[in-house]
Design an enzyme around this catalytic site. Structure first.
Site, PDB file in Angstrom:
ATOM      1  N   GLU A 100     -21.796  57.298  13.141  1.00 27.72           N
ATOM      2  CA  GLU A 100     -20.711  58.362  13.185  1.00 27.72           C
ATOM      3  C   GLU A 100     -20.776  59.416  12.129  1.00 27.72           C
ATOM      4  OE1 GLU A 100     -16.782  56.573  14.035  1.00 27.72           O
ATOM      5  OE2 GLU A 100     -15.807  58.055  12.763  1.00 27.72           O
ATOM      6  N   ASP A 103     -18.209  62.436  10.749  1.00 26.25           N
ATOM      7  CA  ASP A 103     -16.859  62.803  10.542  1.00 26.25           C
ATOM      8  C   ASP A 103     -16.485  63.997   9.843  1.00 26.25           C
ATOM      9  OD1 ASP A 103     -16.383  60.441  11.875  1.00 26.25           O
ATOM     10  OD2 ASP A 103     -15.827  59.135  10.161  1.00 26.25           O
ATOM     11  N   GLU A 152     -12.737  64.956   8.687  1.00 22.24           N
ATOM     12  CA  GLU A 152     -11.400  64.601   8.748  1.00 22.24           C
ATOM     13  C   GLU A 152     -10.527  65.621   8.044  1.00 22.24           C
ATOM     14  OE1 GLU A 152     -11.740  59.694   9.789  1.00 22.24           O
ATOM     15  OE2 GLU A 152     -11.956  60.606   7.723  1.00 22.24           O
ATOM     16  N   GLN A 201     -12.145  65.592   4.537  1.00 22.35           N
ATOM     17  CA  GLN A 201     -13.110  64.514   4.068  1.00 22.35           C
ATOM     18  C   GLN A 201     -14.016  64.366   5.183  1.00 22.35           C
ATOM     19  OE1 GLN A 201     -11.287  60.461   2.888  1.00 22.35           O
ATOM     20  NE2 GLN A 201     -11.833  60.030   4.914  1.00 22.35           N
ATOM     21  N   THR A 202     -15.332  63.946   4.531  1.00 20.69           N
ATOM     22  CA  THR A 202     -16.612  63.902   5.558  1.00 20.69           C
ATOM     23  C   THR A 202     -16.809  62.518   5.265  1.00 20.69           C
ATOM     24  OG1 THR A 202     -18.107  64.777   3.605  1.00 20.69           O
ATOM     25  CG2 THR A 202     -16.968  66.379   5.354  1.00 20.69           C
ATOM     26  N   ASN A 203     -17.671  61.818   6.352  1.00 17.33           N
ATOM     27  CA  ASN A 203     -17.970  60.420   6.120  1.00 17.33           C
ATOM     28  C   ASN A 203     -19.107  60.345   7.073  1.00 17.33           C
ATOM     29  OD1 ASN A 203     -17.923  57.953   5.322  1.00 17.33           O
ATOM     30  ND2 ASN A 203     -15.912  57.193   6.089  1.00 17.33           N
ATOM     31  N   ARG A 246     -18.557  55.970   2.950  1.00 13.50           N
ATOM     32  CA  ARG A 246     -19.500  57.547   2.424  1.00 13.50           C
ATOM     33  C   ARG A 246     -18.837  58.676   2.403  1.00 13.50           C
ATOM     34  NH1 ARG A 246     -22.657  53.703   5.311  1.00 13.50           N
ATOM     35  NH2 ARG A 246     -24.459  53.007   4.241  1.00 13.50           N
ATOM     36  N   GLU A 247     -17.539  58.596   1.649  1.00  9.54           N
ATOM     37  CA  GLU A 247     -16.718  59.854   1.821  1.00  9.54           C
ATOM     38  C   GLU A 247     -16.817  60.588   0.675  1.00  9.54           C
ATOM     39  OE1 GLU A 247     -15.481  56.531   1.316  1.00  9.54           O
ATOM     40  OE2 GLU A 247     -14.125  55.974   2.976  1.00  9.54           O
ATOM     41  N   ASP A 284      -0.498  56.242   5.604  1.00 10.89           N
ATOM     42  CA  ASP A 284      -0.649  54.882   4.834  1.00 10.89           C
ATOM     43  C   ASP A 284      -1.816  55.090   3.609  1.00 10.89           C
ATOM     44  OD1 ASP A 284      -2.608  54.798   6.827  1.00 10.89           O
ATOM     45  OD2 ASP A 284      -3.181  52.690   6.521  1.00 10.89           O
ATOM     46  N   GLY A 304      -2.955  59.441  -1.256  1.00 10.99           N
ATOM     47  CA  GLY A 304      -3.391  57.868  -1.406  1.00 10.99           C
ATOM     48  C   GLY A 304      -2.263  57.168  -0.672  1.00 10.99           C
TER      49      GLY A 304
END
Length: 289
Positions: A102, A104, A106, A119-121, A130-131, A195, A200
């Site tokens: 995947e 991402d 986000e 955020q990429t992952n 792996r953010e 959440d 955070g």
């Protein structure tokens, strides 16, 4: 060159022998869940989130998935305006199953006046974590901006308006893992993640501002298209077929792109998993130069 359509611009390497063409969003994408929260409005697709549901769409026709291995996919997105805390909007590529690969994008909402974080992952064989997170140099709620995924055997590049913000290199020779054997569909989604998404998880979603709406348009893809029945996806999209993403000119960032990436990392990176020694007692292999 791909043809630009009012709503959707599509071109895969499998189509190179034919003319690029325009089509309706519904010809290439289908809701995976909550179709009543996905609305076509002219040349735009609106995704909405409320207390009832979020949504997911993916590249699918009446018969099967549209799947891709290597190439480039882009989407223009205008994110939720105002207080978007707790919400996540995503544009990503993913294979199926628990051992999925995947890629991402986000977009993590925030309270009014505070910036979005992108955020990429990268997931490989079901393993993520792996953010990277970046701020942006513009307000992504005021207009549409282009977010792109470029992917070949050597590296993955996440781009914003054509500017690279992250490179995930293939470091298999150093013991790293890399997504290269699972074809992926193109997806978009919107959901509640209060959440963790905003500070955070300290700031929760204010449902009095719902429905939250993000808008997608102008999808483009130039990639190796595969059937779900393809047995050897790597061979089907082999280097020997001389796809453009395997050419020497795109085997690494050019000088200008490298300078852009350094600027983004210096000015806009707010988190990098490869620097998080508190989280990882031993850094992932791909973090080692």
């Amino acid at each position: 060159m791909a043809q630009h359509c009012p709503l959707t611009s599509l071109m895969s390497l499998a189509m190179l022998l034919n003319a690029a063409f325009c089509a309706n969003f519904s010809d290439f994408f289908q809701p995976l869940w909550a179709p009543d929260h996905i609305a076509t409005e002219g040349d735009h697709i609106n995704l909405s989130l409320d207390t009832v549901s979020g949504n997911v769409w993916f590249s699918y026709n009446l018969d099967d998935f549209y799947l891709y291995l290597f190439g480039k996919a882009s989407m223009q997105i205008k994110l939720v305006e105002g207080d978007s805390a707790g919400t996540v909007t995503a544009f990503y590529m993913s294979s199926e199953g628990p051992n999925r690969d995947e890629l991402d994008f986000e977009y993590l909402g925030n309270v009014s006046g505070e910036p979005y974080l992108v955020q990429t992952n990268v997931y490989v064989n079901g393993s993520g974590n792996r953010e990277q997170r970046h701020s942006l140099w513009f307000d992504p709620t005021l207009d549409f901006h282009t977010y792109s995924l470029f992917w070949n055997r050597r590296y993955i590049v996440f781009l914003v308006n054509g500017i690279p913000i992250r490179v995930f290199a293939n470091k298999e020779e150093n013991g790293g893992i890399y997504p290269k054997s699972q074809a992926m569909s193109i997806r978009g989604s919107m959901w509640n993640a209060d959440d963790w998404a905003t500070q955070g998880g300290r700031v929760k979603t204010n449902w009095s501002h719902s429905p939250f709406v993000a808008t997608f348009r102008s999808f483009e893809i130039d990639a190796c298209e595969l059937s779900p029945e393809t047995d050897d996806v790597e061979a089907e999209c082999a280097v020997s077929r001389h796809f453009w993403w395997d050419k020497p000119s795109v085997r690494e960032l050019n000088r200008h792109q490298s300078h852009q990436l350094k600027w983004v990392r210096r000015k806009h990176m707010v988190y990098d998993y490869c620097k998080d020694v508190a989280r990882f007692t031993e850094l992932p292999r791909e973090c080692i130069n």
